[in-house]
Motif scaffolding. Structure first.
Motif, PDB file in Angstrom:
ATOM      1  N   LYS A   1      -2.998   2.729  24.297  1.00 50.77           N
ATOM      2  CA  LYS A   1      -3.929   3.156  23.037  1.00 50.77           C
ATOM      3  C   LYS A   1      -4.836   2.154  22.638  1.00 50.77           C
ATOM      4  O   LYS A   1      -4.561   0.871  22.962  1.00 50.77           O
ATOM      5  N   ASN A   2      -5.921   2.613  22.137  1.00 52.09           N
ATOM      6  CA  ASN A   2      -6.797   1.492  21.561  1.00 52.09           C
ATOM      7  C   ASN A   2      -6.100   1.104  20.213  1.00 52.09           C
ATOM      8  O   ASN A   2      -5.522   1.722  19.423  1.00 52.09           O
ATOM      9  N   VAL A   3      -6.554  -0.241  19.625  1.00 48.52           N
ATOM     10  CA  VAL A   3      -6.156  -0.515  18.382  1.00 48.52           C
ATOM     11  C   VAL A   3      -7.631  -0.778  17.632  1.00 48.52           C
ATOM     12  O   VAL A   3      -8.446  -1.480  18.028  1.00 48.52           O
ATOM     13  N   ASN A   4      -7.589   0.227  16.595  1.00 48.41           N
ATOM     14  CA  ASN A   4      -9.032   0.461  15.726  1.00 48.41           C
ATOM     15  C   ASN A   4      -9.365  -0.976  15.403  1.00 48.41           C
ATOM     16  O   ASN A   4     -10.849  -1.179  16.002  1.00 48.41           O
ATOM     17  N   TYR A   5      -8.770  -1.699  14.895  1.00 47.75           N
ATOM     18  CA  TYR A   5      -9.657  -3.068  14.202  1.00 47.75           C
ATOM     19  C   TYR A   5      -8.509  -4.215  14.061  1.00 47.75           C
ATOM     20  O   TYR A   5      -7.360  -4.231  13.828  1.00 47.75           O
ATOM     21  N   ILE A   6      -9.068  -5.280  15.011  1.00 44.37           N
ATOM     22  CA  ILE A   6      -8.314  -6.293  15.013  1.00 44.37           C
ATOM     23  C   ILE A   6      -9.166  -7.648  14.550  1.00 44.37           C
ATOM     24  O   ILE A   6     -10.275  -7.715  14.771  1.00 44.37           O
ATOM     25  N   GLU A   7      -8.638  -8.601  13.653  1.00 39.91           N
ATOM     26  CA  GLU A   7      -9.630  -9.621  13.149  1.00 39.91           C
ATOM     27  C   GLU A   7      -8.585 -10.846  12.997  1.00 39.91           C
ATOM     28  O   GLU A   7      -7.481 -10.761  12.876  1.00 39.91           O
TER      29      GLU A   7
ATOM     30  N   GLY B   1     -10.183   4.929  23.719  1.00 35.31           N
ATOM     31  CA  GLY B   1     -10.873   5.215  22.564  1.00 35.31           C
ATOM     32  C   GLY B   1     -11.799   3.727  22.019  1.00 35.31           C
ATOM     33  O   GLY B   1     -11.752   2.993  23.090  1.00 35.31           O
ATOM     34  N   ILE B   2     -12.346   3.517  20.885  1.00 37.29           N
ATOM     35  CA  ILE B   2     -12.920   2.540  20.333  1.00 37.29           C
ATOM     36  C   ILE B   2     -12.201   1.294  19.487  1.00 37.29           C
ATOM     37  O   ILE B   2     -11.245   1.875  18.808  1.00 37.29           O
ATOM     38  N   SER B   3     -11.941   0.183  20.157  1.00 40.88           N
ATOM     39  CA  SER B   3     -11.478  -0.772  19.326  1.00 40.88           C
ATOM     40  C   SER B   3     -12.508  -1.684  18.735  1.00 40.88           C
ATOM     41  O   SER B   3     -13.518  -2.207  19.542  1.00 40.88           O
ATOM     42  N   LYS B   4     -12.308  -2.475  17.686  1.00 41.74           N
ATOM     43  CA  LYS B   4     -13.415  -3.485  17.112  1.00 41.74           C
ATOM     44  C   LYS B   4     -12.436  -4.819  17.010  1.00 41.74           C
ATOM     45  O   LYS B   4     -11.407  -4.830  16.334  1.00 41.74           O
ATOM     46  N   ILE B   5     -13.118  -5.897  17.538  1.00 43.34           N
ATOM     47  CA  ILE B   5     -12.351  -6.994  17.245  1.00 43.34           C
ATOM     48  C   ILE B   5     -13.258  -8.146  16.488  1.00 43.34           C
ATOM     49  O   ILE B   5     -14.519  -8.263  17.070  1.00 43.34           O
ATOM     50  N   LYS B   6     -12.789  -8.654  15.403  1.00 44.30           N
ATOM     51  CA  LYS B   6     -13.613  -9.408  14.547  1.00 44.30           C
ATOM     52  C   LYS B   6     -13.236 -10.889  14.790  1.00 44.30           C
ATOM     53  O   LYS B   6     -12.043 -11.163  14.730  1.00 44.30           O
ATOM     54  N   GLU B   7     -14.148 -11.700  15.146  1.00 44.49           N
ATOM     55  CA  GLU B   7     -13.658 -13.125  15.253  1.00 44.49           C
ATOM     56  C   GLU B   7     -14.203 -13.968  14.076  1.00 44.49           C
ATOM     57  O   GLU B   7     -15.406 -14.224  13.785  1.00 44.49           O
TER      58      GLU B   7
ATOM     59  N   THR C   1      -6.693 -16.536  16.914  1.00 43.62           N
ATOM     60  CA  THR C   1      -7.944 -16.557  17.538  1.00 43.62           C
ATOM     61  C   THR C   1      -7.678 -16.784  18.959  1.00 43.62           C
ATOM     62  O   THR C   1      -8.432 -16.196  19.760  1.00 43.62           O
ATOM     63  N   ASP C   2      -6.548 -17.587  19.454  1.00 43.26           N
ATOM     64  CA  ASP C   2      -6.486 -17.796  20.860  1.00 43.26           C
ATOM     65  C   ASP C   2      -6.108 -16.714  21.605  1.00 43.26           C
ATOM     66  O   ASP C   2      -5.997 -16.715  22.665  1.00 43.26           O
ATOM     67  N   VAL C   3      -5.703 -15.421  20.969  1.00 43.76           N
ATOM     68  CA  VAL C   3      -5.198 -14.281  21.648  1.00 43.76           C
ATOM     69  C   VAL C   3      -6.427 -13.342  21.659  1.00 43.76           C
ATOM     70  O   VAL C   3      -6.286 -12.071  22.341  1.00 43.76           O
ATOM     71  N   GLN C   4      -7.255 -13.743  21.068  1.00 45.79           N
ATOM     72  CA  GLN C   4      -8.350 -12.665  20.717  1.00 45.79           C
ATOM     73  C   GLN C   4      -8.898 -12.256  22.185  1.00 45.79           C
ATOM     74  O   GLN C   4      -9.101 -11.206  22.774  1.00 45.79           O
ATOM     75  N   PRO C   5      -9.432 -13.238  23.022  1.00 44.73           N
ATOM     76  CA  PRO C   5      -9.971 -12.828  24.432  1.00 44.73           C
ATOM     77  C   PRO C   5      -9.076 -11.851  25.101  1.00 44.73           C
ATOM     78  O   PRO C   5      -9.500 -11.084  25.998  1.00 44.73           O
ATOM     79  N   VAL C   6      -7.638 -12.246  25.264  1.00 44.24           N
ATOM     80  CA  VAL C   6      -6.815 -11.577  25.778  1.00 44.24           C
ATOM     81  C   VAL C   6      -6.496 -10.043  25.499  1.00 44.24           C
ATOM     82  O   VAL C   6      -6.589  -8.973  26.178  1.00 44.24           O
ATOM     83  N   MET C   7      -6.703 -10.005  23.953  1.00 44.52           N
ATOM     84  CA  MET C   7      -6.865  -8.665  23.430  1.00 44.52           C
ATOM     85  C   MET C   7      -7.920  -7.732  23.795  1.00 44.52           C
ATOM     86  O   MET C   7      -7.937  -6.512  23.949  1.00 44.52           O
ATOM     87  N   GLY C   8      -9.199  -8.481  23.997  1.00 44.10           N
ATOM     88  CA  GLY C   8     -10.408  -8.242  24.362  1.00 44.10           C
ATOM     89  C   GLY C   8     -10.363  -7.308  25.734  1.00 44.10           C
ATOM     90  O   GLY C   8     -10.794  -6.167  25.825  1.00 44.10           O
ATOM     91  N   ALA C   9      -9.507  -8.114  26.667  1.00 44.68           N
ATOM     92  CA  ALA C   9      -9.371  -7.565  27.886  1.00 44.68           C
ATOM     93  C   ALA C   9      -8.369  -6.262  27.962  1.00 44.68           C
ATOM     94  O   ALA C   9      -8.606  -5.392  28.663  1.00 44.68           O
ATOM     95  N   VAL C  10      -7.338  -6.300  27.054  1.00 46.45           N
ATOM     96  CA  VAL C  10      -6.560  -4.983  27.152  1.00 46.45           C
ATOM     97  C   VAL C  10      -7.047  -3.907  26.595  1.00 46.45           C
ATOM     98  O   VAL C  10      -7.060  -2.866  27.038  1.00 46.45           O
ATOM     99  N   MET C  11      -7.997  -4.075  25.399  1.00 49.89           N
ATOM    100  CA  MET C  11      -8.473  -3.114  24.749  1.00 49.89           C
ATOM    101  C   MET C  11      -9.674  -2.443  25.825  1.00 49.89           C
ATOM    102  O   MET C  11     -10.018  -1.174  25.578  1.00 49.89           O
ATOM    103  N   SER C  12     -10.084  -3.360  26.645  1.00 50.48           N
ATOM    104  CA  SER C  12     -11.033  -2.753  27.452  1.00 50.48           C
ATOM    105  C   SER C  12     -10.544  -1.486  28.442  1.00 50.48           C
ATOM    106  O   SER C  12     -11.407  -0.722  29.077  1.00 50.48           O
TER     107      SER C  12
END
Ligand code: EPZ
Length: 431
Positions: free
Chosen positions: A292-298, A322-328, A307-318
């Protein structure tokens, strides 16, 4: 040239004991020079950042032995010397020697580590805070020069809960005269580990992990033996691997109470996540359903999403539906991995407000990609584990800074992953 080759879509199965925490052990290694007695650190990960920090300790005059995850440090002969650029550039975390050297010798000259790829990483909070402890500290021609005749406790309020600045204040204040309070400190678990370590040496630090840290200066610190906790970021990386590749994996040797935001976020993807005090069981039946997508992660300072898990989450959400938004919110340039994921077929739009809009795809495809930084490189490994065909990841030295042996670990879990070393690139004219 070293690179990692991965053939994806093989579900992962098995158990991994997660390596010791990189961001916990680095300040602890620096803190060991606050005593003249022997210090033993167990469960230390054998990673490049640790190797560089050990070289720095030896340069300062310590004897250091690092065997099978145990580091023995003999810091009785720490001489004043300049912490040179060669070391500060290799690992930015060397900046934590600023506080440790002032604490031990009351003076130091340390070459300012350059910004790194993920951001400028200024040191204004470190410098302005240490100055309050009766330390003369200033920058000159790329060096930070600091000296004092007596470190005096003070009340310090951080404008931003900087992890490194909080560590440097603790290292400077623990042998001060008087009491230091830090308001709005970083509350990351690594700060608690540093406080526990120093308290095991006879330090008097209270409130680590809360919004106020109180440090009662002591005259001296004694030697100690300390075991570093598991690396929560490495654990999160392996959770990402299971989310993308599917299967069932147990991760042990971690303090799961420090990972609530991470485990909650992975549950939102539909992956089953069972938590005990020191282990996590992740399970995803790959045939059953798409992520499932996670709508919004910041990303936020702890206890927010790290923040150190943000890139991994970007790979998973790929791969999410659906659409996920990740705010750094922590670093200004932490989406360098996005371009590499798009070479694999990911559909991601970078937004001006330092955010990524990820349109999840059913499939990504193996191809040649480059690690651009430590956690971005790990994200490429995660993405490749779910991709059709073979992925070749270059510039893997970034990954080795923080992952003790991610290739071996994933092989143990059944992944088709290997490391290859090829000769120098062919010269243009074929020489
Ligand atoms: C630590 O870096 C970690 N590194 C980082 O992990 C982690 O991403 C970061 O904390 C945030 O959790 C180590 O512990 C070795 P900060 P640090 O000071 O201490 C700004 C990894 O992948 N800032 O909390 O450098 C800074 O520019 C690494 O393992 C100032 O503006 O992080 C950044 O935008 C990457 N002025 C933000 O604060 C200052 O004086 C967070 O920095 C200090 C920081």
């Amino acid at each position: 040239m070293e690179h990692i080759l991965i053939n994806g879509k093989i579900p992962l199965k098995g158990h991994i004991k997660v390596q010791g925490g990189k961001n916990a052990v680095l300040p602890i290694l620096a803190a060991s020079i606050l005593t003249k007695e022997k210090v033993r650190i167990n469960n230390c990960p054998d990673i490049d950042d640790v190797r560089h920090t050990i070289k720095l300790l030896e340069m300062l005059g310590c004897k250091v032995f690092f065997i099978n995850g145990t580091v023995d440090i003999y810091p009785e002969k720490v001489e004043d010397t300049r912490v040179s650029g060669e070391h500060t550039d290799k690992t930015r975390s060397s900046i934590v020697f600023l506080g440790a050297m002032i604490g031990r010798l009351k003076k130091t000259v340390i070459t300012k580590p350059g910004g790194c790829k993920i951001g400028e990483r200024p040191l204004d909070i470190h410098i302005s805070s240490i100055r309050k402890l009766n330390v003369t500290i200033f920058e000159k021609y790329g060096d930070i020069i600091a000296y004092t005749d007596k470190i005096k406790g003070a009340d310090i309020k951080l404008t931003f809960p900087s992890v490194g600045a909080t560590e440097n204040i603790i290292l400077t204040a623990v042998l001060a005269e008087g009491i230091t309070t830090i308001k709005n400190p970083a509350r990351e678990p690594e700060i608690l580990e540093l406080a526990d370590f120093i308290n095991s040496m006879g330090g008097k630090i209270k409130g680590a992990g809360t919004d106020t840290i109180i440090i009662e200066g002591v005259k001296e610190l004694r030697g100690t033996e300390y075991s570093v906790g598991g690396d929560r970021i490495v654990a999160a990386t392996y959770m990402g691997a299971v989310a993308v590749a599917g299967g069932k994996v147990t991760l042990s040797g971690i303090r799961t109470k420090d990972m609530k935001c991470i485990t909650d976020t992975f549950r939102k993807t539909g992956m089953k996540v069972k938590v005990t005090e020191h282990s996590i069981i992740c399970r995803r039946k790959i045939k059953k359903f798409r992520l499932k997508n996670v709508n919004y992660i910041e990303t936020e300072p702890y206890p927010g999403f790290p923040t150190d898990v943000q890139p991994v989450m970007g790979a998973v959400m790929s791969y999410g539906m659906g659409i996920s938004k990740i705010k750094e919110n922590i670093f200004e340039n932490r989406f360098m991995y996005v371009n590499e994921l798009m070479k694999m077929g990911a559909d991601i739009v970078l937004k001006k407000e330092n955010a990524a809009l990820i349109y999840g795809k059913e499939k990504l495809y193996g191809t040649k990609v480059k690690a651009m930084d430590l956690r971005g490189g790990a994200a490429l490994i995660v993405a490749a584990l779910g991709a059709e065909g073979e992925t070749c990841i270059e510039d893997i030295h970034y990954i080795k800074r923080g992952y003790e042996n991610i290739v071996r670990d994933l092989q143990l879990l059944g992944a088709d992953i290997r490391e290859e070393i090829t000769g120098e690139d062919e010269k243009e004219d074929g020489r």
